[in-house]
Design a protein around this motif. Structure first.
Motif, PDB file in Angstrom:
ATOM      1  N   PHE A  77       0.830  -1.214   0.000  1.00 24.71           N
ATOM      2  CA  PHE A  77       0.000   0.000   0.000  1.00 24.71           C
ATOM      3  C   PHE A  77       0.862   1.261   0.000  1.00 24.71           C
ATOM      4  CE2 PHE A  77      -3.223  -3.033   1.793  1.00 24.71           C
ATOM      5  CZ  PHE A  77      -4.073  -2.982   0.707  1.00 24.71           C
ATOM      6  N   ASP A  78       2.020   1.178   0.658  1.00 24.89           N
ATOM      7  CA  ASP A  78       2.941   2.300   0.638  1.00 24.89           C
ATOM      8  C   ASP A  78       3.414   2.566  -0.790  1.00 24.89           C
ATOM      9  OD1 ASP A  78       4.543   4.232   2.092  1.00 24.89           O
ATOM     10  OD2 ASP A  78       6.257   3.017   1.469  1.00 24.89           O
ATOM     11  N   LYS A  79       3.780   1.496  -1.495  1.00 27.64           N
ATOM     12  CA  LYS A  79       4.222   1.605  -2.890  1.00 27.64           C
ATOM     13  C   LYS A  79       3.110   2.172  -3.783  1.00 27.64           C
ATOM     14  CE  LYS A  79       6.909   0.027  -6.446  1.00 27.64           C
ATOM     15  NZ  LYS A  79       8.330   0.184  -6.667  1.00 27.64           N
ATOM     16  N   LEU A  80       1.866   1.844  -3.446  1.00 30.97           N
ATOM     17  CA  LEU A  80       0.733   2.353  -4.224  1.00 30.97           C
ATOM     18  C   LEU A  80       0.391   3.795  -3.849  1.00 30.97           C
ATOM     19  CD1 LEU A  80      -1.612  -0.797  -4.094  1.00 30.97           C
ATOM     20  CD2 LEU A  80      -0.362   0.039  -6.094  1.00 30.97           C
ATOM     21  N   GLY A  81       1.155   4.353  -2.916  1.00 30.61           N
ATOM     22  CA  GLY A  81       0.930   5.748  -2.525  1.00 30.61           C
ATOM     23  C   GLY A  81      -0.261   5.927  -1.604  1.00 30.61           C
ATOM     24  N   LEU A  82      -0.678   4.872  -0.920  1.00 30.70           N
ATOM     25  CA  LEU A  82      -1.862   4.955  -0.059  1.00 30.70           C
ATOM     26  C   LEU A  82      -1.467   4.868   1.416  1.00 30.70           C
ATOM     27  CD1 LEU A  82      -4.182   2.575  -2.095  1.00 30.70           C
ATOM     28  CD2 LEU A  82      -4.496   5.037  -1.812  1.00 30.70           C
ATOM     29  N   LYS A  83      -1.945   5.803   2.213  1.00 30.32           N
ATOM     30  CA  LYS A  83      -1.695   5.769   3.660  1.00 30.32           C
ATOM     31  C   LYS A  83      -2.718   4.867   4.302  1.00 30.32           C
ATOM     32  CE  LYS A  83       0.974   9.768   4.828  1.00 30.32           C
ATOM     33  NZ  LYS A  83       0.724  10.742   3.729  1.00 30.32           N
ATOM     34  N   ILE A  84      -2.252   3.696   4.718  1.00 24.07           N
ATOM     35  CA  ILE A  84      -3.163   2.651   5.158  1.00 24.07           C
ATOM     36  C   ILE A  84      -3.061   2.455   6.668  1.00 24.07           C
ATOM     37  CG2 ILE A  84      -3.446   0.144   5.109  1.00 24.07           C
ATOM     38  CD1 ILE A  84      -4.716   1.403   2.753  1.00 24.07           C
ATOM     39  N   ILE A  85      -4.206   2.237   7.283  1.00 24.71           N
ATOM     40  CA  ILE A  85      -4.244   1.954   8.717  1.00 24.71           C
ATOM     41  C   ILE A  85      -4.658   0.502   8.939  1.00 24.71           C
ATOM     42  CG2 ILE A  85      -5.353   2.548  10.899  1.00 24.71           C
ATOM     43  CD1 ILE A  85      -5.606   5.352   9.898  1.00 24.71           C
ATOM     44  N   PRO A  86      -3.799  -0.261   9.617  1.00 25.09           N
ATOM     45  CA  PRO A  86      -4.197  -1.634   9.939  1.00 25.09           C
ATOM     46  C   PRO A  86      -5.083  -1.636  11.183  1.00 25.09           C
ATOM     47  CG  PRO A  86      -1.935  -1.232  10.667  1.00 25.09           C
ATOM     48  CD  PRO A  86      -2.432   0.060  10.083  1.00 25.09           C
ATOM     49  N   VAL A  87      -6.141  -2.411  11.131  1.00 23.45           N
ATOM     50  CA  VAL A  87      -7.036  -2.505  12.293  1.00 23.45           C
ATOM     51  C   VAL A  87      -7.346  -3.961  12.608  1.00 23.45           C
ATOM     52  CG1 VAL A  87      -8.142  -0.258  11.904  1.00 23.45           C
ATOM     53  CG2 VAL A  87      -9.117  -2.298  10.839  1.00 23.45           C
ATOM     54  N   ARG A  88      -7.514  -4.242  13.900  1.00 28.12           N
ATOM     55  CA  ARG A  88      -7.893  -5.596  14.294  1.00 28.12           C
ATOM     56  C   ARG A  88      -9.335  -5.857  13.869  1.00 28.12           C
ATOM     57  NH1 ARG A  88      -6.108  -4.951  20.376  1.00 28.12           N
ATOM     58  NH2 ARG A  88      -7.231  -6.882  20.777  1.00 28.12           N
ATOM     59  N   ILE A 105      -8.994  -0.646  -5.721  1.00 27.96           N
ATOM     60  CA  ILE A 105      -7.868   0.266  -5.471  1.00 27.96           C
ATOM     61  C   ILE A 105      -7.863   1.511  -6.369  1.00 27.96           C
ATOM     62  CG2 ILE A 105      -5.335   0.450  -5.548  1.00 27.96           C
ATOM     63  CD1 ILE A 105      -5.218  -2.366  -4.354  1.00 27.96           C
ATOM     64  N   PRO A 106      -8.087   1.376  -7.702  1.00 25.49           N
ATOM     65  CA  PRO A 106      -8.113   2.603  -8.510  1.00 25.49           C
ATOM     66  C   PRO A 106      -9.148   3.607  -7.994  1.00 25.49           C
ATOM     67  CG  PRO A 106      -8.074   0.670  -9.934  1.00 25.49           C
ATOM     68  CD  PRO A 106      -8.279   0.166  -8.538  1.00 25.49           C
ATOM     69  N   ALA A 107     -10.320   3.105  -7.602  1.00 23.54           N
ATOM     70  CA  ALA A 107     -11.359   3.997  -7.069  1.00 23.54           C
ATOM     71  C   ALA A 107     -10.893   4.641  -5.764  1.00 23.54           C
ATOM     72  CB  ALA A 107     -12.654   3.221  -6.857  1.00 23.54           C
ATOM     73  N   ALA A 108     -10.260   3.845  -4.910  1.00 24.07           N
ATOM     74  CA  ALA A 108      -9.791   4.386  -3.625  1.00 24.07           C
ATOM     75  C   ALA A 108      -8.733   5.466  -3.838  1.00 24.07           C
ATOM     76  CB  ALA A 108      -9.233   3.262  -2.760  1.00 24.07           C
ATOM     77  N   ILE A 109      -7.845   5.219  -4.790  1.00 31.46           N
ATOM     78  CA  ILE A 109      -6.805   6.210  -5.093  1.00 31.46           C
ATOM     79  C   ILE A 109      -7.443   7.500  -5.605  1.00 31.46           C
ATOM     80  CG2 ILE A 109      -4.861   6.764  -6.617  1.00 31.46           C
ATOM     81  CD1 ILE A 109      -4.100   3.750  -6.452  1.00 31.46           C
ATOM     82  N   ILE A 110      -8.371   7.372  -6.539  1.00 30.82           N
ATOM     83  CA  ILE A 110      -9.041   8.561  -7.092  1.00 30.82           C
ATOM     84  C   ILE A 110      -9.803   9.297  -6.008  1.00 30.82           C
ATOM     85  CG2 ILE A 110     -10.842   9.351  -8.674  1.00 30.82           C
ATOM     86  CD1 ILE A 110     -10.080   7.000 -10.509  1.00 30.82           C
ATOM     87  N   GLU A 111     -10.502   8.536  -5.170  1.00 28.56           N
ATOM     88  CA  GLU A 111     -11.300   9.141  -4.097  1.00 28.56           C
ATOM     89  C   GLU A 111     -10.441  10.030  -3.199  1.00 28.56           C
ATOM     90  OE1 GLU A 111     -14.537   8.391  -4.393  1.00 28.56           O
ATOM     91  OE2 GLU A 111     -15.056   9.752  -2.757  1.00 28.56           O
ATOM     92  N   SER A 112      -9.181   9.620  -3.014  1.00 27.96           N
ATOM     93  CA  SER A 112      -8.324  10.399  -2.115  1.00 27.96           C
ATOM     94  C   SER A 112      -7.365  11.301  -2.863  1.00 27.96           C
ATOM     95  CB  SER A 112      -7.546   9.464  -1.181  1.00 27.96           C
ATOM     96  OG  SER A 112      -6.731   8.604  -1.936  1.00 27.96           O
ATOM     97  N   SER A 113      -7.440  11.326  -4.187  1.00 29.21           N
ATOM     98  CA  SER A 113      -6.498  12.138  -4.955  1.00 29.21           C
ATOM     99  C   SER A 113      -7.173  12.710  -6.201  1.00 29.21           C
ATOM    100  CB  SER A 113      -5.284  11.273  -5.327  1.00 29.21           C
ATOM    101  OG  SER A 113      -4.337  12.013  -6.055  1.00 29.21           O
ATOM    102  N   ASN A 114      -7.847  13.823  -6.012  1.00 31.09           N
ATOM    103  CA  ASN A 114      -8.529  14.476  -7.139  1.00 31.09           C
ATOM    104  C   ASN A 114      -8.739  15.948  -6.822  1.00 31.09           C
ATOM    105  OD1 ASN A 114     -11.379  15.128  -6.079  1.00 31.09           O
ATOM    106  ND2 ASN A 114     -11.101  12.993  -5.450  1.00 31.09           N
TER     107      ASN A 114
END
Lengths: 426, 426
Positions: A185-196, A307-316
């Motif tokens: 996810f880091d390589k994909l440029g996404l700040k990801i939070i792991p959750v239990r 993932i493409p949708a998630a990236i666009i959602e956070s980068s537009n």
């Protein structure tokens, strides 16, 4: 690639049925087309992004010693009866009867099939640990598919599976997948939070989800205020187990006293260490020190087509998509504003070849369209660098270089363009 | 890749249910596993071959200006009712009812869907010609699936589709696909015979199949004796139309007087120029010179998952598979015969790195197995070059280099090995 030969059917108007930004922009930029409820085609621009994401995920799995296989989309119901999930999985499972009246289903996930594969081939602990992944279409018959590919019925998933000889070795594998996911996810440029997360119908008692914070996300996660300061990729299994963040389902079930911050998010990955649940139900035993043991298993999913949708959602922005460099369909769009001018045409053709020779992936906008359309299409499809060749070039060999993310435009002499591109920070 | 980390579950015994050589060898070399009747998983070795074939097909389509997309596996029945193929397609079509009682199907082919895509996006002849391809799972509910992946129910297919403004332009496209197919099969190392075929349920009146001659093939083709002397890739559309070779179905329907040679074969590709059949039924019209016209269409399929089996069927010996270089899962297998010897281990590790740095795809057999097993596995999985490091290396720095196709073995001083490999003709 020349724009005239690469099919990008853009739209000016907002689609009426799209409720979130990424869905709107994927339709407007001609990335996807809905075929029927929750089922999409990926058009050339969308598929090119998907392929870049797939390549990153494949390479990072392979370099971690995870073997790629391809399991089929259609499964026999028999293996799902062995695990007793055929009835419990519910209506999301697309059930099928073939011409011989045999019960089949469209795989929503592959724990049963990989266990059957393991049982067929793996006979001894000497063959362990083993890790497999595949990238394949999945189907979950959502009652309310929505938000475009974000919540589709047919979707592309990467699912990996692990076989270990015991719990300790299984937990090490789980730790490694946890870290692999953070680096993907880091390589994909996404700040990801792991959750239990609760394990749900997959089973087992160790599970985490990987969430992207999004205002439009359908999930809620609960995190400790100090949580985001952590570098999760340093975590050992004990820290991973006790990580201070939760899916809402787990949070509500735990009845925690401490106060947590609630955030909206979207789930992009989910990992499970379910242990011997499936190896036991399949009676899959292997030789180990004069004994027979049930291998210890886990599964690890990433929702690729989300993932493409998630990236666009956070980068537009108001003009369209802003692709991070790593997953952008092209590195550069080279816009010839005067497509009937000999000098701009030959300069652009030449620059196009030079950039390609330097391994840039370039889209040459050679269309006979008005400058306004070329500019708005370039902003809409969101390629990081725009090189603009027009009247300024004809008059004085000057060309524009626009950075999509901040819309800054520099003027550069045509002789210096390759050098200029090379030092750009995008 | 190290063998110890790459899962190749080979078998010594012949599988009882496999009737043709390729099926036997794909099972014995651990390339595939049947999941249920006519439905297979591709294991790491098999999938690696499949990926090489896919890459060749993708690259050659892309360099011919054909845009890659991804249509879904599941289609709505509605579009098949428009073309009136929902009822005529027969029981091979896997019909599905979703949780909302909507009729779906698993796509056996995509003419309807691509026509719907064309109608949605293409409004003017200025957007033509347009060519699309995708690589996607298909399902045809065969009554008697057999011969492994050669005649499976779920299989991987490349299907391309063309939109042209009229018949003349459509025929030029058809001619180009005809030639593209010959070059793809040539690149895959397969000697392919194009034959005239009936259009069947796809429609239209121009269709060819691409056949590989195989003793175990299920098809019969009829050819003129002089036919094989031709260089088909020079053919113009008129020659393609009147080519002197036929599928059995077409041959029997034509009642030809001339005597033809009958040969057994397997079909690997099929192209159709069906014209306006689907654009008319979908009422898909575009602007053309103050008029509205129905675009002229064609479709072009390659049975991708059948290709590894076809290659094996025509390229094997008593010891196993003989991969042609282009599609071999690895270029070289580097066999360390004494896996507990420090000098062979360090030499092999070093050579492995050197070969990888020179872009060879190398499988390093580092397993703690007997030499006999390593030799027979290497022959079975059929990688073109075997480098053998054993006692001869420890004693006098000599290593063996075996060519899989003729089993010739040369002895080479270890210092000269890279040079020797470079000049090998495989």
């Amino acid at each position: 690639m020349k724009y005239s030969n690469f099919f990008i059917p853009t739209f000016r108007e907002n689609p009426s049925d799209a409720k979130i930004k990424s869905h709107v922009l994927m339709i407007k930029s001609g990335m996807i087309k809905q075929e029927t409820s929750g089922i999409y085609s990926w058009l050339p621009l969308g598929f090119k992004v998907l392929k870049k994401i797939i390549k990153i995920i494949e390479d990072m799995h392979e370099s971690n010693g995870i073997n790629q296989i391809l399991m089929p989309t259609i499964q026999g119901a028999d293996i799902w009866k062995i695990s007793e999930r055929y009835d419990t999985y519910g209506k999301e499972m697309l059930r099928i009867i073939d011409r011989n009246n045999k019960e089949l289903l469209y795989g929503p996930t592959n724990e049963e099939m990989i266990t059957a594969i393991g049982k067929h081939f793996i006979k001894s602990h000497k063959n362990l640990p083993r890790y497999f992944f595949h990238i394949q279409s999945k189907f979950r018959d959502e009652i309310r598919p929505r938000f475009g590919v974000m919540r589709a019925r047919e979707f592309l998933m990467k699912d990996a599976y692990s076989f270990d000889k015991d719990e300790k070795s299984g937990e090490l594998t789980y730790e490694n997948f946890f870290k692999l996911y953070l680096s993907i996810f880091d390589k994909l440029g996404l700040k990801i939070i792991p959750v239990r997360a609760p394990s749900g119908e997959i089973g087992g008692n160790l599970s985490h989800e990987f969430h992207l914070l999004l205002e439009t996300g359908e999930s809620k996660i609960f995190i400790d205020e100090n949580f985001l300061k952590n570098n999760f990729s340093d975590f050992k299994i004990s820290e991973i187990k006790s990580i201070n963040s939760f899916t809402d389902e787990l949070y509500e079930s735990l009845n925690i006293n401490q106060s947590f911050t609630q955030l909206k998010s979207t789930e992009l990955g989910h990992i499970f260490l379910f242990g011997t649940k499936y190896s036991k139900s399949f009676d899959f035993k292997i030789d180990y020190e004069n004994d027979k043991i049930f291998p210890y298993m886990g599964s690890y999913g990433i929702g690729i087509s989300r993932i493409p949708a998630a990236i666009i959602e956070s980068s537009n922005d108001d003009n369209g998509i802003i692709w991070p460099k790593e997953v952008s369909p092209f590195d550069i769009v080279l816009i010839n504003l005067i497509s009937n001018n000999e000098s701009t045409v030959s300069f652009c053709e030449d620059l196009y070849s030079q950039l390609k020779a330097k391994n840039y992936d370039v889209l040459l906008d050679d269309r006979a369209e008005r400058p306004g359309i070329k500019f708005s299409d370039a902003d809409l499809i969101g390629i990081p660098i725009q090189i603009i060749v027009g009247k300024n070039f004809v008059d004085s060999k000057k060309i524009g270089v626009k950075t999509r993310k901040n819309l800054n435009e520099d003027t550069v002499y045509s002789d210096n363009i390759i050098e200029f591109i090379k030092q750009m920070d995008i």
